[in-house]
Design a protein around this motif. Structure first.
Motif: not given
Ligand code: BTN
Length: 268
Positions: A33-35, A57, A61-63, A68, A78, A120, A128, A131-132
């Motif tokens: 995951s980039t995060n 990835q 991951r998402g919220r 994701w 990113m 987000n 959709k 997402g952020i």
């Molecule tokens: C969402 O809509 O729930 C948020 C999604 C965010 C996805 C991005 S992809 C790049 C970054 N790395 C991750 O693991 N998640 C975010």
């Protein structure tokens, strides 16, 4: 990897005139995951402005603990490292800022107008598209680090989404009928983020809230939210300085919804 053109960090960098973002741009093939990797770099002392991009990835991951979809070569995955020196209450505005920047860049690739859905989501044609995911960390020397993760479905085809998500998810390619150049999209995204972030740091009036509302059709509409297992219904009428969504219930009570505890359902 074959079959698609790999993102090129050097070319992205050469096409930016950034003030704060993109001092380092790293492109990875397959990472978890980039995060997650951005968090590790932050702990190891990475400076503000680092940008991490991945072709895929394995645990995007998402919220709210969701995953994701991050299949190779079709999306933008990113993360950006920020170290804003702002009042902690304003930190959630950075998620809104990232949404505004994402909409601005997405709108350069389509005639349809992307819409922000609090807190987000970016929707195109009601589905959709992006997402952020913002995550906060305190570094060993006490700085506040913010990882802004952005995912954009660029060239996904419907079969790239699991069946249950197909009616709800889309990509720029699906909506426009044309493949998108991810290199240009990534560059545009960093450019818009950089401009908005620089403006945000020099602005105590939180103009970003107005920009966010200008790109959203949520306001004046009924929304249903779930908070602690209870359903809340109301009409959205604004955002506060903490980035919370303000709603008025049928009984006329005003509530500020916090993104951490709320999940928004479809309007009815
Ligand atoms: C969402 O809509 O729930 C948020 C999604 C965010 C996805 C991005 S992809 C790049 C970054 N790395 C991750 O693991 N998640 C975010």
């Amino acid at each position: 990897m074959t079959g698609f053109s790999r993102l090129n960090a050097e070319k992205i960098k050469n096409n930016l005139d950034s003030v704060r973002l993109g001092s380092d741009i790293l492109v990875f093939d397959a990472i978890e995951s980039t995060n997650e990797l951005a968090r590790k770099h932050l702990e190891e002392g990475a400076s503000e402005g680092w940008v991490l991009l991945a072709e895929s990835q394995t645990r995007g991951r998402g919220r709210l603990g969701r995953s994701w979809i991050s299949i190779p070569g079709v999306g933008i995955y990113m993360s950006v490292i920020l170290k804003p020196r702002i009042q902690p209450e304003r930190l959630p505005q950075l998620t809104l800022l990232a949404g505004v920047a994402a909409v601005q860049s997405i709108n350069e690739f389509t005639n349809k107008k992307a819409q922000l859905k609090w807190p987000n989501d970016i929707l195109l044609n009601g589905k959709k598209l992006s997402g952020i995911l913002s995550e906060y960390h305190t570094t060993q020397n006490g700085e506040t680090g913010v990882i802004i993760g952005i995912g954009i479905n660029a060239n996904h085809s419907p079969s790239d989404f699991p069946e249950d998500l197909r009616p709800l998810a889309t990509s720029l390619g699906i909506e426009t009928g044309d493949p998108v150049d991810r290199q240009t999209l990534a560059t545009s995204l960093i450019r818009h983020l950089d401009r908005e972030y620089d403006a945000f740091l020099g602005d105590n009036d939180s103009a970003i809230l107005k920009k966010w509302t200008d790109h959203s059709d949520m306001f004046g509409k009924k929304i249903v939210a779930a908070r602690g297992g209870k359903e809340i219904q109301g009409t959205a009428f604004g955002l506060d300085l903490r980035g919370r969504l303000l709603i008025r219930t049928q009984q006329g009570k005003e509530l500020a919804l916090d993104s951490g505890e709320i999940s928004l359902g479809p309007t009815r």
